[in-house]
Motif scaffolding. Structure first.
Motif, PDB file in Angstrom:
ATOM      1  N   ASP A   1      -6.082   9.850  14.672  1.00  0.00           N
ATOM      2  CA  ASP A   1      -4.855   9.131  14.339  1.00  0.00           C
ATOM      3  C   ASP A   1      -3.915   9.336  15.519  1.00  0.00           C
ATOM      4  O   ASP A   1      -3.435  10.447  15.761  1.00  0.00           O
ATOM      5  CB  ASP A   1      -4.235   9.651  13.037  1.00  0.00           C
TER       6      ASP A   1
ATOM      7  N   LEU B   1      -2.421   2.071  10.834  1.00  0.00           N
ATOM      8  CA  LEU B   1      -2.175   2.958   9.706  1.00  0.00           C
ATOM      9  C   LEU B   1      -0.669   3.128   9.506  1.00  0.00           C
ATOM     10  O   LEU B   1       0.037   3.526  10.448  1.00  0.00           O
ATOM     11  CB  LEU B   1      -2.825   4.317   9.989  1.00  0.00           C
ATOM     12  N   THR B   2      -0.186   2.785   8.308  1.00  0.00           N
ATOM     13  CA  THR B   2       1.221   3.011   7.978  1.00  0.00           C
ATOM     14  C   THR B   2       1.288   3.784   6.664  1.00  0.00           C
ATOM     15  O   THR B   2       0.461   3.588   5.776  1.00  0.00           O
ATOM     16  CB  THR B   2       2.010   1.688   7.824  1.00  0.00           C
ATOM     17  N   HIS B   3       2.274   4.642   6.562  1.00  0.00           N
ATOM     18  CA  HIS B   3       2.473   5.442   5.356  1.00  0.00           C
ATOM     19  C   HIS B   3       3.530   4.774   4.489  1.00  0.00           C
ATOM     20  O   HIS B   3       4.485   4.181   4.997  1.00  0.00           O
ATOM     21  CB  HIS B   3       2.892   6.867   5.711  1.00  0.00           C
ATOM     22  N   GLU B   4       3.371   4.889   3.174  1.00  0.00           N
ATOM     23  CA  GLU B   4       4.313   4.292   2.227  1.00  0.00           C
ATOM     24  C   GLU B   4       5.739   4.781   2.465  1.00  0.00           C
ATOM     25  O   GLU B   4       6.692   4.033   2.336  1.00  0.00           O
ATOM     26  CB  GLU B   4       3.906   4.621   0.794  1.00  0.00           C
TER      27      GLU B   4
ATOM     28  N   MET C   1      -0.672   6.983  -0.660  1.00  0.00           N
ATOM     29  CA  MET C   1      -1.804   6.528   0.138  1.00  0.00           C
ATOM     30  C   MET C   1      -1.294   5.670   1.294  1.00  0.00           C
ATOM     31  O   MET C   1      -0.426   4.826   1.099  1.00  0.00           O
ATOM     32  CB  MET C   1      -2.749   5.686  -0.725  1.00  0.00           C
ATOM     33  N   PRO C   2      -1.840   5.871   2.477  1.00  0.00           N
ATOM     34  CA  PRO C   2      -1.439   5.026   3.601  1.00  0.00           C
ATOM     35  C   PRO C   2      -2.052   3.634   3.478  1.00  0.00           C
ATOM     36  O   PRO C   2      -3.077   3.438   2.823  1.00  0.00           O
ATOM     37  CB  PRO C   2      -2.002   5.765   4.811  1.00  0.00           C
ATOM     38  N   GLU C   3      -1.407   2.666   4.107  1.00  0.00           N
ATOM     39  CA  GLU C   3      -1.949   1.314   4.181  1.00  0.00           C
ATOM     40  C   GLU C   3      -2.732   1.208   5.488  1.00  0.00           C
ATOM     41  O   GLU C   3      -2.211   1.541   6.557  1.00  0.00           O
ATOM     42  CB  GLU C   3      -0.827   0.284   4.159  1.00  0.00           C
TER      43      GLU C   3
END
Length: 73
Positions: free
Chosen positions: A48, A24-27, A1-3
């Motif tokens: 995005d 939006l950042t991805h794990e 899940m992205p943060e």
């Protein structure tokens, strides 16, 4: 899940749309995105946007706003 981190939100005065700006950042890492989420009644539109495209979009909008700041609706 992205943060996802909320940066700001606004309501547009003439159409009433609610616009949210989110980071939006991805794990797994990689390119961060600016998520632009537009709500119009029950309908959502989500963009995005990568940093380079966000820069181009921001410059175009800023130039347009400067050119039309004195215009009357």
């Amino acid at each position: 899940m992205p943060e996802i981190t909320l940066l700001d939100k606004m309501r547009l005065p003439f159409g009433g749309q609610e616009v949210e700006f989110q980071h939006l950042t991805h794990e797994a890492g990689g390119v961060p995105f600016l998520r632009i989420r537009i709500r119009e009644n029950k309908r959502f539109t989500i963009f995005d946007v990568d940093p380079a495209s966000a820069q181009q979009w921001a410059e175009l909008m800023a130039a347009w706003a400067r050119e039309h700041a004195g215009d009357k609706p």
